[in-house]
Write a protein that holds these residues in place. Structure first.
Motif, PDB file in Angstrom:
ATOM      1  N   ILE A 139       0.833  -1.203   0.000  1.00 30.27           N
ATOM      2  CA  ILE A 139       0.000   0.000   0.000  1.00 30.27           C
ATOM      3  C   ILE A 139       0.864   1.249   0.000  1.00 30.27           C
ATOM      4  O   ILE A 139       1.772   1.398   0.823  1.00 30.27           O
ATOM      5  CB  ILE A 139      -0.941   0.021   1.233  1.00 30.27           C
ATOM      6  CG1 ILE A 139      -2.039  -1.033   1.067  1.00 30.27           C
ATOM      7  CG2 ILE A 139      -1.548   1.398   1.448  1.00 30.27           C
ATOM      8  CD1 ILE A 139      -2.993  -1.115   2.232  1.00 30.27           C
ATOM      9  N   TYR A 142      -0.516   5.226   2.659  1.00 34.45           N
ATOM     10  CA  TYR A 142      -1.188   4.646   3.822  1.00 34.45           C
ATOM     11  C   TYR A 142      -1.528   5.752   4.818  1.00 34.45           C
ATOM     12  O   TYR A 142      -0.787   6.725   4.973  1.00 34.45           O
ATOM     13  CB  TYR A 142      -0.267   3.613   4.464  1.00 34.45           C
ATOM     14  CG  TYR A 142      -0.713   3.112   5.814  1.00 34.45           C
ATOM     15  CD1 TYR A 142      -1.544   2.008   5.926  1.00 34.45           C
ATOM     16  CD2 TYR A 142      -0.297   3.759   6.990  1.00 34.45           C
ATOM     17  CE1 TYR A 142      -1.952   1.537   7.176  1.00 34.45           C
ATOM     18  CE2 TYR A 142      -0.700   3.297   8.232  1.00 34.45           C
ATOM     19  CZ  TYR A 142      -1.530   2.196   8.319  1.00 34.45           C
ATOM     20  OH  TYR A 142      -1.929   1.746   9.548  1.00 34.45           O
ATOM     21  N   TYR A 143      -2.649   5.593   5.520  1.00 33.47           N
ATOM     22  CA  TYR A 143      -3.032   6.526   6.575  1.00 33.47           C
ATOM     23  C   TYR A 143      -3.525   5.724   7.774  1.00 33.47           C
ATOM     24  O   TYR A 143      -4.454   4.913   7.646  1.00 33.47           O
ATOM     25  CB  TYR A 143      -4.128   7.472   6.095  1.00 33.47           C
ATOM     26  CG  TYR A 143      -4.574   8.475   7.131  1.00 33.47           C
ATOM     27  CD1 TYR A 143      -3.799   9.599   7.411  1.00 33.47           C
ATOM     28  CD2 TYR A 143      -5.756   8.295   7.845  1.00 33.47           C
ATOM     29  CE1 TYR A 143      -4.187  10.524   8.373  1.00 33.47           C
ATOM     30  CE2 TYR A 143      -6.163   9.210   8.810  1.00 33.47           C
ATOM     31  CZ  TYR A 143      -5.374  10.326   9.067  1.00 33.47           C
ATOM     32  OH  TYR A 143      -5.766  11.235  10.027  1.00 33.47           O
ATOM     33  N   GLN A 144      -2.900   5.928   8.910  1.00 28.32           N
ATOM     34  CA  GLN A 144      -3.266   5.175  10.113  1.00 28.32           C
ATOM     35  C   GLN A 144      -4.641   5.591  10.608  1.00 28.32           C
ATOM     36  O   GLN A 144      -4.909   6.766  10.840  1.00 28.32           O
ATOM     37  CB  GLN A 144      -2.221   5.426  11.204  1.00 28.32           C
ATOM     38  CG  GLN A 144      -2.468   4.644  12.476  1.00 28.32           C
ATOM     39  CD  GLN A 144      -1.348   4.837  13.466  1.00 28.32           C
ATOM     40  OE1 GLN A 144      -0.186   4.644  13.141  1.00 28.32           O
ATOM     41  NE2 GLN A 144      -1.698   5.227  14.687  1.00 28.32           N
ATOM     42  N   ILE A 148      -9.489   1.116   9.358  1.00 33.89           N
ATOM     43  CA  ILE A 148      -8.831   0.166   8.458  1.00 33.89           C
ATOM     44  C   ILE A 148      -9.268  -1.255   8.787  1.00 33.89           C
ATOM     45  O   ILE A 148      -9.121  -1.723   9.921  1.00 33.89           O
ATOM     46  CB  ILE A 148      -7.302   0.286   8.541  1.00 33.89           C
ATOM     47  CG1 ILE A 148      -6.858   1.664   8.050  1.00 33.89           C
ATOM     48  CG2 ILE A 148      -6.623  -0.810   7.720  1.00 33.89           C
ATOM     49  CD1 ILE A 148      -5.376   1.912   8.196  1.00 33.89           C
ATOM     50  N   LYS A 155       2.526  -7.758   9.140  1.00 35.04           N
ATOM     51  CA  LYS A 155       2.507  -6.468   8.444  1.00 35.04           C
ATOM     52  C   LYS A 155       3.727  -5.645   8.843  1.00 35.04           C
ATOM     53  O   LYS A 155       4.304  -5.823   9.924  1.00 35.04           O
ATOM     54  CB  LYS A 155       1.229  -5.694   8.774  1.00 35.04           C
ATOM     55  CG  LYS A 155       1.048  -5.355  10.244  1.00 35.04           C
ATOM     56  CD  LYS A 155      -0.308  -4.701  10.495  1.00 35.04           C
ATOM     57  CE  LYS A 155      -0.517  -4.441  11.997  1.00 35.04           C
ATOM     58  NZ  LYS A 155      -1.834  -3.824  12.270  1.00 35.04           N
ATOM     59  N   ILE A 157       4.448  -1.559   8.742  1.00 37.37           N
ATOM     60  CA  ILE A 157       3.926  -0.223   8.467  1.00 37.37           C
ATOM     61  C   ILE A 157       4.989   0.796   8.856  1.00 37.37           C
ATOM     62  O   ILE A 157       5.504   0.768   9.984  1.00 37.37           O
ATOM     63  CB  ILE A 157       2.625   0.039   9.248  1.00 37.37           C
ATOM     64  CG1 ILE A 157       1.541  -0.945   8.792  1.00 37.37           C
ATOM     65  CG2 ILE A 157       2.156   1.480   9.042  1.00 37.37           C
ATOM     66  CD1 ILE A 157       0.286  -0.917   9.644  1.00 37.37           C
ATOM     67  N   ARG A 159       5.495   4.744   9.103  1.00 34.06           N
ATOM     68  CA  ARG A 159       4.988   6.110   9.017  1.00 34.06           C
ATOM     69  C   ARG A 159       6.149   7.073   8.812  1.00 34.06           C
ATOM     70  O   ARG A 159       7.285   6.776   9.164  1.00 34.06           O
ATOM     71  CB  ARG A 159       4.218   6.460  10.291  1.00 34.06           C
ATOM     72  CG  ARG A 159       2.896   5.697  10.430  1.00 34.06           C
ATOM     73  CD  ARG A 159       2.262   5.963  11.767  1.00 34.06           C
ATOM     74  NE  ARG A 159       3.048   5.369  12.848  1.00 34.06           N
ATOM     75  CZ  ARG A 159       3.063   5.813  14.101  1.00 34.06           C
ATOM     76  NH1 ARG A 159       2.343   6.862  14.427  1.00 34.06           N
ATOM     77  NH2 ARG A 159       3.779   5.207  15.015  1.00 34.06           N
ATOM     78  N   ALA A 169       2.814   0.706   3.682  1.00 36.81           N
ATOM     79  CA  ALA A 169       2.571  -0.549   4.388  1.00 36.81           C
ATOM     80  C   ALA A 169       2.726  -1.752   3.476  1.00 36.81           C
ATOM     81  O   ALA A 169       2.469  -1.671   2.269  1.00 36.81           O
ATOM     82  CB  ALA A 169       1.174  -0.547   5.004  1.00 36.81           C
ATOM     83  N   TYR A 171       1.392  -5.740   3.861  1.00 43.86           N
ATOM     84  CA  TYR A 171       0.656  -6.769   4.605  1.00 43.86           C
ATOM     85  C   TYR A 171       0.977  -8.121   3.981  1.00 43.86           C
ATOM     86  O   TYR A 171       1.095  -8.235   2.754  1.00 43.86           O
ATOM     87  CB  TYR A 171      -0.848  -6.519   4.535  1.00 43.86           C
ATOM     88  CG  TYR A 171      -1.325  -5.304   5.313  1.00 43.86           C
ATOM     89  CD1 TYR A 171      -1.814  -5.441   6.607  1.00 43.86           C
ATOM     90  CD2 TYR A 171      -1.289  -4.041   4.754  1.00 43.86           C
ATOM     91  CE1 TYR A 171      -2.261  -4.347   7.328  1.00 43.86           C
ATOM     92  CE2 TYR A 171      -1.725  -2.927   5.467  1.00 43.86           C
ATOM     93  CZ  TYR A 171      -2.207  -3.085   6.748  1.00 43.86           C
ATOM     94  OH  TYR A 171      -2.647  -1.985   7.458  1.00 43.86           O
TER      95      TYR A 171
END
Length: 338
Positions: A139, A142-144, A148, A155, A157, A159, A169, A171
C-alpha cells in the motif's frame, strides 16, 4: 503535398510535428531527467501521442493517402522498441503455489468507505481487497486509522515520523523475518521492504512510492497555477525521482534472491525511471496483462503503478482493476518461480 487540400496540408503539418515528438519520446528511457529535466515531461504524454498518431494513420488510410506511412512508420518503431501500449493477449494460468500480490495507492483511504447506490450491500475498498484476497498487499499513501479493515497475520507499516499518520505498508500472509525503509529526506514519499518466508523460500518485497508530481487534474483549482511554476515543480520532481531511483538500485542490488517490486512510480513505462528499475526484471503487465493496463484515474490511459519480478519468476496472471476507491486503480499479479 501538392494533391492535398488546404485543410489536409494543415493536418499533415500537425501530423509531422506529433510524429516527430513520438519518435523523440523513444529516446526518453536513455536520457536521465537530471540531464534534461524538461524533456522528461514528455514521458507523461506518450500515450496521448500514440493515440493521436493512430488517429492520423486511420484518417490518411481512409482517404487512401500516402501520408499514412508517416505515423505508421513511427508507430511500428515504437511497437518493437518500447513497452507495449496495449496488450492483445493475456496469460491466465494459475498454480496453487502462486504468490498473489496486489499493489494499491489508496490515497489515504479517503474513498474506501464510500457506499455505492445499493440499498442492500456496502461495497468498500476494504471488502474489495478481502474479496481479491492477495497473499501480499503493498500500500502506498497509507493513513493510520481505526477504520482500516485489513486482517493479515503479518505487516510492516512505516509512518513518515513517529507523530504522523501517513506512510506506507506491506501486509502479508507469510511471516515477515526482516523489514526496513530507505527513509527519503525532505519528501513524503519513500521506499520500504519486507522479507517474507514462503515454505523454504525467502522473498524480498519492495514497496515504492517515488516522488509525486503533485498534478491533481480532478481538483477544482487545477489549471489556475502559473504554467511556468507548474513546469518547474514537475521538473524538480523528476530530478528527485532520479535520486530515489539510484538509492533504490544501490539497495536492491545487494539482494540476490527472489524479489517482487511493487509501487507507484509516478512515471510511465516510457521513462528513464522505469527503464532503470526494470533492467533484469519482468513487468507483470507485459508478461501476462491485457488491454491498456490503466492504473491512474485520468482521461487518457496512464500506467504509473507496477508489479515487477526478478528474471527467474513466472508471471501467471496480471489484472488491472477499474474499482474507484482511490485516484489510482489496484493491480494484482500471480507469481511463481521455476
Amino acid at each position: 503535398m501538392k494533391n492535398l487540400s488546404f485543410i489536409d496540408k494543415i493536418f499533415y503539418l500537425l501530423n509531422s510535428l506529433l510524429a516527430t515528438l513520438l519518435l523523440l519520446s523513444y529516446l526518453l528511457p536513455f536520457i536521465s531527467p537530471s540531464t534534461i529535466p524538461f524533456f522528461a515531461v514528455l514521458s507523461l504524454f506518450v500515450p496521448v501521442l500514440i493515440i493521436i498518431n493512430l488517429v492520423f494513420f486511420v484518417y490518411w488510410l481512409i482517404k487512401l493517402k500516402k501520408q499514412a506511412f508517416l505515423s505508421a512508420f513511427v508507430l511500428i518503431i515504437g511497437w518493437f522498441s518500447s513497452p507495449p501500449f496495449y496488450k492483445i493477449s493475456s496469460r491466465s494460468s494459475s498454480l496453487n503455489s502462486d504468490v498473489k500480490v496486489m499493489s494499491y495507492n489508496v490515497k489515504a483511504f479517503d474513498l474506501f468507505t464510500n457506499k455505492k447506490n445499493d440499498a442492500e450491500t456496502e461495497n468498500t475498498g476494504f471488502t474489495f481487497i478481502k474479496d481479491k484476497d492477495p497473499d501480499i498487499l503493498a500500500i502506498q499513501e497509507y493513513y493510520q486509522s481505526t477504520k482500516i479493515l485489513l486482517s493479515y497475520p503479518y505487516k510492516f507499516i512505516k509512518r513518515k515520523n513517529d507523530k504522523g499518520k501517513f506512510g506506507m505498508a506491506i501486509y502479508s500472509k507469510y511471516k515477515i523475518v526482516n523489514s526496513g525503509s530507505l527513509d527519503f529526506k525532505n519528501t513524503s514519499n519513500n521506499i520500504i521492504y519486507a522479507d517474507v518466508v514462503k515454505q523454504k523460500d525467502t522473498i524480498r518485497v519492495y514497496n515504492l512510492h517515488l516522488e509525486s508530481l503533485r498534478i491533481k487534474p480532478n481538483e477544482e483549482n487545477f489549471g489556475q497555477e502559473n504554467s511556468e511554476k507548474l513546469l518547474k515543480r514537475v521538473t524538480n520532481s523528476f530530478k528527485k525521482q532520479v535520486e530515489q531511483t539510484n538509492l533504490f538500485l544501490t539497495h536492491e542490488q545487494q539482494w540476490k534472491g527472489k524479489k517482487i517490486i511493487c509501487g507507484d512510480f509516478n512515471n510511465t513505462a516510457y521513462s528513464w525511471v522505469y527503464n532503470q528499475i526494470t533492467k533484469s526484471k519482468k513487468d507483470a503487465f507485459t508478461e501476462a496483462g491485457q488491454g491498456l493496463g490503466k492504473t491512474f484515474n485520468y482521461w487518457f490511459p496512464m500506467r504509473i503503478d507496477f508489479i515487477l519480478t526478478d528474471e527467474n519468476a513466472i508471471v501467471n496472471q496480471f489484472k488491472s482493476f477499474s474499482e474507484k476507491f482511490s485516484d489510482h486503480f489496484p493491480i494484482q499479479a500471480k507469481i511463481n518461480w521455476k
